[in-house]
Design a protein around this motif. Structure first.
Motif, PDB file in Angstrom:
ATOM      1  N   UNK A 108      53.675  47.037  37.335  1.00 14.99           N
ATOM      2  CA  UNK A 108      54.473  46.669  36.156  1.00 14.99           C
ATOM      3  C   UNK A 108      55.432  45.567  36.595  1.00 14.99           C
ATOM      4  N   UNK A 109      55.189  44.350  36.097  1.00 11.77           N
ATOM      5  CA  UNK A 109      56.013  43.198  36.475  1.00 11.77           C
ATOM      6  C   UNK A 109      56.994  42.917  35.343  1.00 11.77           C
TER       7      UNK A 109
ATOM      8  N   UNK B 159      57.336  47.101  39.824  1.00 11.49           N
ATOM      9  CA  UNK B 159      57.176  48.532  40.082  1.00 11.49           C
ATOM     10  C   UNK B 159      55.681  48.779  40.219  1.00 11.49           C
ATOM     11  N   UNK B 160      55.277  49.396  41.300  1.00 13.52           N
ATOM     12  CA  UNK B 160      53.837  49.624  41.477  1.00 13.52           C
ATOM     13  C   UNK B 160      53.574  50.983  42.095  1.00 13.52           C
TER      14      UNK B 160
ATOM     15  N   UNK C 167      49.483  45.582  34.859  1.00 13.07           N
ATOM     16  CA  UNK C 167      48.114  45.290  35.331  1.00 13.07           C
ATOM     17  C   UNK C 167      47.624  46.450  36.182  1.00 13.07           C
ATOM     18  N   UNK C 168      46.347  46.826  35.976  1.00 20.06           N
ATOM     19  CA  UNK C 168      45.758  47.879  36.818  1.00 20.06           C
ATOM     20  C   UNK C 168      44.570  47.333  37.583  1.00 20.06           C
TER      21      UNK C 168
ATOM     22  N   UNK D 101      59.547  50.374  44.111  1.00 17.26           N
ATOM     23  CA  UNK D 101      60.229  49.509  43.137  1.00 17.26           C
ATOM     24  C   UNK D 101      60.933  48.404  43.909  1.00 17.26           C
ATOM     25  N   UNK D 102      60.555  47.175  43.605  1.00 15.75           N
ATOM     26  CA  UNK D 102      61.160  46.013  44.256  1.00 15.75           C
ATOM     27  C   UNK D 102      62.068  45.320  43.247  1.00 15.75           C
ATOM     28  N   UNK D 103      63.269  44.971  43.676  1.00 13.70           N
ATOM     29  CA  UNK D 103      64.203  44.259  42.806  1.00 13.70           C
ATOM     30  C   UNK D 103      64.462  42.878  43.386  1.00 13.70           C
TER      31      UNK D 103
END
Ligand SMILES: [Zn+2]
Ligand SMILES: [Zn+2]
Length: 465
Positions: A450-451, A438-439, A461-462, A425-427
């Motif tokens: 999940x952007x 979140x990927x 997006x997958x 999870x990148x903030x």
């Protein structure tokens, strides 16, 4: 009988002297000089000799050392067969012998001149003294004739045994002053030991190989203020796609500057298995200066591949005085101190030097060019690339999972945490608002991103890798 003996003595002296004067001994002139013509299906002809092979390409060394790549399938059938034979031979040689272009000439044995001097002395005697003396002390003396025969035999042995040395030396006239000992795999391995088992190593006679998944042993991304929206995903830097460090460095005739070269691919491989790129990004900007790098000197490329552009000096914390990286020319990269613990001596324009008791090495610093100013050692350039975006081969390749992303203006990355064992999870922050990426990935290499933007709008997006 007397005349036959006299003729033999003359013959022995003349033949021996001639062999000594024949520089190169039994050197076959055609070796390595005849260029093969490779025929392509298009009718095009390429003159040059097989150099190396990678994937389905062969690299041909042409005159003046120009390397050209050819897709094997583009060759006519007959040459395809030859290429395959060369590849098989190349693999066999690489597993048993160092690359011939890296062999340093053995210093010429000074004793080889001894028989020559003795023979010259004898010839001189033949001219100066009367025939009677020669007859008495050589022709009609058992000791004399035996000595001449022995000298003749020894001379032929020495003259014929020197062909290897002479051939190598004649192709490289400047090497005596630029001899570099072959790096031992034990020495390189000792620098990587602290980072195992995340990093694994192996070697053959030509290269030391470094395998990793491209994810470092420290946190990432935090500190970036100029973000391309790429995030770290693991990379398959293993097997035939491992990083390759040449074991026998050789000085480049003209070191290639990192200001105008190598803006593609890595220039070094750090001891934690993370590649180090040019200080300049592929637009020629100092990646650190413009805020593209995180607190550890790295960021992610278009393949979501994590790499450094600045010197990862923090690796010295775990590695002490050992190197923090190895450049792809085979020379080591040290941190802020010399290998003996003393403070760093001044650096040359390549960003390295030779200090007492050491071979050439680079240093990582906090100022541009950070790691490599110019490639001190010889490197092979990928012929499908051109300066400044040329790259060194062999080079491990990245495998993207999604299309490249674009810069997100005003975003600063404030947090990056692992979510379980298969996600992050990148903030980031724009102004006072937070956004998130979140990927995660599953066992079948399906990646889900999940952007969530700063207004709270989420897009999923997958991608199948
Ligand atoms: Zn980069
Ligand atoms: Zn040094």
């Amino acid at each position: 009988m007397k005349n036959i003996k006299f003729i033999f003595v003359l013959f022995a002296v003349l033949i021996s002297a001639n062999l000594m004067a024949h520089e190169g001994g039994h050197y076959h002139k055609g070796d390595g000089i005849n260029l093969k013509t490779w025929n392509l299906n298009t009718g095009e002809k390429v003159r040059g000799n097989f150099f190396l092979a990678k994937d389905d390409k062969i690299f041909i060394e042409q005159e003046e050392g120009i390397i050209k790549s050819i897709n094997i399938n583009d060759l006519i059938m007959e040459d395809q067969q030859l290429a395959k034979q060369k590849i098989a031979k190349f693999l066999a040689i690489n597993n048993t012998n160092p690359r011939t272009d890296n062999i340093q000439p053995i210093p010429v044995n000074p004793y080889k001149f001894v028989p020559f001097i003795l023979l010259s002395f004898l010839v001189l005697c033949l001219f100066i003294f009367k025939e009677e003396l020669i007859n008495t002390y050589i022709i009609n003396s058992k000791i004399g004739i035996s000595s001449i025969s022995f000298l003749f035999f020894i001379t032929i042995l020495i003259a014929c045994s020197k062909s290897e040395v002479a051939t190598t030396a004649s192709t490289n006239t400047t090497t005596t002053s630029t001899f570099i000992p072959k790096t031992t795999s034990t020495f390189i391995d000792s620098a990587y030991t602290a980072f195992k088992p995340a990093v694994s190593t192996s070697f053959d006679n030509t290269y030391f190989y470094v395998a990793s998944n491209g994810i470092p042993n420290h946190n990432m991304m935090i500190g970036i203020t100029n973000w391309q929206q790429q995030v770290p995903i693991s990379q398959a830097y293993s097997g035939s796609n491992s990083w390759s460090i040449p074991l026998q460095p050789a000085y480049a005739t003209t070191p290639l500057s990192t200001k105008s070269n190598f803006m593609k691919g890595a220039v070094a491989i750090a001891v934690n298995g993370i590649p180090i790129f040019n200080a300049l990004n592929n637009r020629g900007e100092d990646a650190l200066k413009i805020g593209e790098l995180d607190n550890w000197g790295g960021h992610c490329g278009k393949g979501d591949d994590y790499h450094y552009h600045a010197a990862p000096l923090h690796l010295s914390t775990l590695n002490g005085l050992k190197p923090i990286a190895f450049a792809l020319d085979g020379f080591s990269v040290y941190g802020a101190k010399e290998p003996d613990g003393s403070s760093m001596s001044s650096l040359d324009s390549c960003h390295g030097h030779i200090t007492t008791g050491s071979v050439y090495h680079y240093h990582g610093t906090t100022d541009y060019p950070y790691v490599v100013g110019a490639m001190k050692g010889k490197v092979t350039l990928d012929p499908s690339t051109t300066a400044p975006e040329n790259q060194i081969i062999p080079q491990a390749f990245t495998k993207p999972v999604r299309p490249a992303t674009t810069p997100l203006n005003g975003a600063s990355i404030t947090d990056f945490v692992a979510v379980g064992t298969n996600g992050y999870l990148l903030t980031y922050k724009i102004g006072t608002k937070n956004g998130y990426v979140k990927y995660s990935w599953d066992a079948n290499n399906k990646y889900t991103f999940i952007l969530t933007d700063i207004d709270g709008v989420a897009v999923t997006n997958s991608y199948q890798r």
